[in-house]
Design an enzyme around this catalytic site. Structure first.
Site, mmCIF file in Angstrom:
data_model
loop_
_atom_site.group_PDB
_atom_site.id
_atom_site.type_symbol
_atom_site.label_atom_id
_atom_site.label_comp_id
_atom_site.label_asym_id
_atom_site.label_seq_id
_atom_site.Cartn_x
_atom_site.Cartn_y
_atom_site.Cartn_z
ATOM 1 N N ASP A 201 -7.904 -5.220 0.149
ATOM 2 C CA ASP A 201 -8.411 -6.125 -0.883
ATOM 3 C C ASP A 201 -8.127 -7.597 -0.579
ATOM 4 O O ASP A 201 -8.750 -8.470 -1.173
ATOM 5 C CB ASP A 201 -7.789 -5.774 -2.243
ATOM 6 C CG ASP A 201 -8.376 -4.492 -2.810
ATOM 7 O OD1 ASP A 201 -9.598 -4.315 -2.699
ATOM 8 O OD2 ASP A 201 -7.617 -3.672 -3.348
ATOM 9 N N HIS B 236 0.862 -1.191 0.000
ATOM 10 C CA HIS B 236 0.000 0.000 0.000
ATOM 11 C C HIS B 236 0.888 1.228 0.000
ATOM 12 O O HIS B 236 1.909 1.251 0.691
ATOM 13 C CB HIS B 236 -0.899 0.006 1.250
ATOM 14 C CG HIS B 236 -2.113 0.845 1.079
ATOM 15 N ND1 HIS B 236 -2.069 2.220 1.145
ATOM 16 C CD2 HIS B 236 -3.395 0.510 0.812
ATOM 17 C CE1 HIS B 236 -3.288 2.685 0.937
ATOM 18 N NE2 HIS B 236 -4.110 1.677 0.718
HETATM 19 N N1 ACO Z 1 3.977 -7.865 -4.268
HETATM 20 C C1 ACO Z 1 5.285 -7.901 -4.501
HETATM 21 N N2 ACO Z 1 6.072 -6.805 -4.525
HETATM 22 C C2 ACO Z 1 5.493 -5.635 -4.288
HETATM 23 C C3 ACO Z 1 4.118 -5.519 -4.017
HETATM 24 C C4 ACO Z 1 3.354 -6.704 -4.024
HETATM 25 N N3 ACO Z 1 2.042 -6.666 -3.809
HETATM 26 N N4 ACO Z 1 3.816 -4.225 -3.825
HETATM 27 C C5 ACO Z 1 4.955 -3.555 -3.970
HETATM 28 N N5 ACO Z 1 5.964 -4.395 -4.251
HETATM 29 C C6 ACO Z 1 7.370 -4.051 -4.492
HETATM 30 C C7 ACO Z 1 7.520 -3.473 -5.895
HETATM 31 O O1 ACO Z 1 7.756 -4.478 -6.854
HETATM 32 C C8 ACO Z 1 8.683 -2.534 -5.723
HETATM 33 O O2 ACO Z 1 9.863 -3.313 -5.764
HETATM 34 P P1 ACO Z 1 11.203 -2.720 -6.464
HETATM 35 O O3 ACO Z 1 11.553 -1.496 -5.651
HETATM 36 O O4 ACO Z 1 12.187 -3.837 -6.328
HETATM 37 O O5 ACO Z 1 10.827 -2.400 -7.865
HETATM 38 C C9 ACO Z 1 8.513 -2.029 -4.284
HETATM 39 O O6 ACO Z 1 7.733 -2.996 -3.607
HETATM 40 C C10 ACO Z 1 7.813 -0.691 -4.214
HETATM 41 O O7 ACO Z 1 6.654 -0.760 -5.031
HETATM 42 P P2 ACO Z 1 5.914 0.514 -5.606
HETATM 43 O O8 ACO Z 1 5.084 0.086 -6.749
HETATM 44 O O9 ACO Z 1 6.860 1.647 -5.813
HETATM 45 O O10 ACO Z 1 5.045 0.889 -4.363
HETATM 46 P P3 ACO Z 1 3.737 1.730 -4.452
HETATM 47 O O11 ACO Z 1 3.592 2.451 -3.198
HETATM 48 O O12 ACO Z 1 3.715 2.539 -5.684
HETATM 49 O O13 ACO Z 1 2.676 0.562 -4.644
HETATM 50 C C11 ACO Z 1 0.731 -0.681 -4.734
HETATM 51 C C12 ACO Z 1 1.483 0.443 -4.015
HETATM 52 C C13 ACO Z 1 0.446 -0.250 -6.169
HETATM 53 C C14 ACO Z 1 -0.578 -0.898 -3.998
HETATM 54 C C15 ACO Z 1 1.577 -1.964 -4.741
HETATM 55 O O14 ACO Z 1 1.870 -2.363 -3.432
HETATM 56 C C16 ACO Z 1 0.906 -3.106 -5.514
HETATM 57 O O15 ACO Z 1 1.064 -3.178 -6.732
HETATM 58 N N6 ACO Z 1 0.173 -4.005 -4.800
HETATM 59 C C17 ACO Z 1 -0.555 -5.082 -5.456
HETATM 60 C C18 ACO Z 1 -1.903 -4.584 -5.966
HETATM 61 C C19 ACO Z 1 -2.853 -4.277 -4.833
HETATM 62 O O16 ACO Z 1 -3.058 -5.073 -3.928
HETATM 63 N N7 ACO Z 1 -3.485 -3.104 -4.929
HETATM 64 C C20 ACO Z 1 -4.513 -2.678 -3.954
HETATM 65 C C21 ACO Z 1 -3.983 -1.592 -3.097
HETATM 66 S S1 ACO Z 1 -5.175 -1.108 -1.891
HETATM 67 C C22 ACO Z 1 -6.311 -0.226 -2.780
HETATM 68 O O17 ACO Z 1 -6.006 0.420 -3.751
HETATM 69 C C23 ACO Z 1 -7.662 -0.288 -2.375
#
Ligand code: ACO
Length: 377
Positions: A313, A257
């Site tokens: 979620d 998140h």
């Molecule tokens: N699984 C594995 N790795 C992850 C996940 C995940 N769910 N989420 C983040 N990471 C990793 C990324 O790959 C990234 O790694 P890197 O630095 O080696 O490239 C690092 O963590 C940072 O990720 P970002 O995308 O920069 O973090 P951000 O804050 O932008 O992402 C997000 C937030 C989009 C929710 C992300 O955690 C994600 O994609 N989660 C999965 C989808 C999800 O569950 N979305 C619902 C969110 S809650 C809502 O919107 C209601």
């Protein structure tokens, strides 16, 4: 400054909710989310978001009455749902239906605060009716009209199934609605506020929000979680599946998140709800798989020194599935629940408006001249 994703940028001042990401705390207008989930209904939460305080008995009765009376759909909107629902994703149909409802609304172009609130109340009730109609039309069934004696969550279950839900089912979905109603400057709310700041109409702002919520990195993740649980298929497979996915640098749906650096406070509430429902149904397979996924993620994230925890979620997926919703409708349920939050943000934005227009840093070529077309490579 690297502002990709506007991480850490404060884009609005709001009185609607506060997300304390380091502590894992969420409050709506001063109330802890745990307190609201335990002691307030979705209709009370709507009132809180729209009027800034919890309603007394008379006020609640008035808000509930207008919500219930607003639930039936314009037959022309229903016709659009009928023709689109069998082919398109339910979120695309909801987006289209809301857009059509705006076009047919006699007050569609009236942007006064009072009218916007009325339209927002109508839309909050109608999104539930639209979602149920979309679910039924996808199965080739006739939509069922809403009942005036049911709350919005109970009505969704009733209109989808054609039978009344029991008290536990109705209250479970009601609590899920409360938990999803509002969440600061999330992507879909930001989209709604950007649209609202141009002084466009309320339905257009909500259409922008629905299109944004649909994405798998935002509200679309709940459907992704259920697909993942089904792909994993058994508790034994959960650990290896997650490790292999992480090794392929795949994102695990329902984890991570932007705002929370610890457990999303809504996740444990949804986990207990999933546990209660599945215990009652005598089959806790999805919960057990989810818990093994969570456990594996905890180990892997600790090993990789990453602060990635379950989000809202992750457990909502098994709650909705156990309530009998088809996976494809999961994000629509989220949209129904988030509607009062979007509406409240549109109203708040327009009360003290300024166009939202960030800058961009140009990184392309400069100084080029237009060549005649036959001389271009
Ligand atoms: N699984 C594995 N790795 C992850 C996940 C995940 N769910 N989420 C983040 N990471 C990793 C990324 O790959 C990234 O790694 P890197 O630095 O080696 O490239 C690092 O963590 C940072 O990720 P970002 O995308 O920069 O973090 P951000 O804050 O932008 O992402 C997000 C937030 C989009 C929710 C992300 O955690 C994600 O994609 N989660 C999965 C989808 C999800 O569950 N979305 C619902 C969110 S809650 C809502 O919107 C209601």
């Amino acid at each position: 400054m690297d502002s990709r994703g506007l991480d850490g940028v404060v884009a609005a001042v709001t009185q609607l909710s506060r997300v304390r990401g380091e502590e894992g705390r969420l409050t709506y207008a001063g109330y802890e989310i745990e307190d609201l989930a335990e002691n307030a209904t979705f209709e009370e939460t709507c009132h809180l978001l729209w009027f800034g305080r919890l309603p007394n008995r008379d006020e609640l009765e008035a808000t509930t009455r207008i919500l219930r009376r607003s639930a039936p759909l314009d037959p022309r909107v229903l016709e659009i749902i009928r023709s689109a629902a069998p082919r398109a994703h339910p979120m695309s149909v909801l987006r289209t239906a809301v857009s059509a409802a705006g076009a047919y609304d006699p007050e569609g172009e009236d942007g006064s605060a009072g009218t916007n609130l009325c339209k927002g109340i109508r839309l909050t009730a109608q999104a539930v009716t639209m979602t149920a109609a979309i679910g039924r039309c996808r199965n080739g069934e006739e939509p069922i009209a809403p009942r005036e004696d049911l709350g919005l969550a109970a009505n969704l279950l009733y209109m989808l199934r054609g039978v009344l839900p029991d008290e536990i089912e109705a209250r479970t979905l009601d609590v899920a609605f409360v938990l999803h109603a509002e969440h600061g400057m999330n992507a879909s709310t930001f989209a709604a506020r950007i649209a609202a700041a141009t002084l466009t109409d309320l339905h257009s702002a909500v259409v922008a929000a629905i299109g944004t919520l649909k994405g798998p990195l935002h509200g679309g993740a709940n459907e992704g979680v259920m697909r993942m649980l089904m792909q994993i298929g058994s508790v034994e497979q959960a650990g290896p599946w997650v490790r292999e996915a992480l090794d392929r640098r795949q994102r695990i749906m329902g984890f991570g998140h932007r705002a929370y650096r610890t457990l999303d406070p809504r996740a444990p509430i949804l986990r207990s709800m999933a546990a209660r429902l599945q215990e009652r149904a005598g089959d806790s397979k999805w919960l057990r798989i989810s818990e093994r996924v969570q456990e594996t993620m905890r180990e892997e994230m600790e090993r990789r020194d990453r602060k990635i925890y379950p989000n809202v979620d992750f457990y909502s997926a098994s709650v909705y599935y156990t309530l009998g919703f088809p996976m494809e409708l999961f994000t629509n349920i989220f949209a129904c629940a988030r509607m009062p939050g979007w509406v409240a943000h549109v109203l708040e934005q327009q009360r003290d408006n300024r166009l939202i227009r960030p800058g961009s840093e140009y990184a392309g070529p400069d100084g080029l001249r237009v060549l005649p077309i036959d001389e271009r490579a």
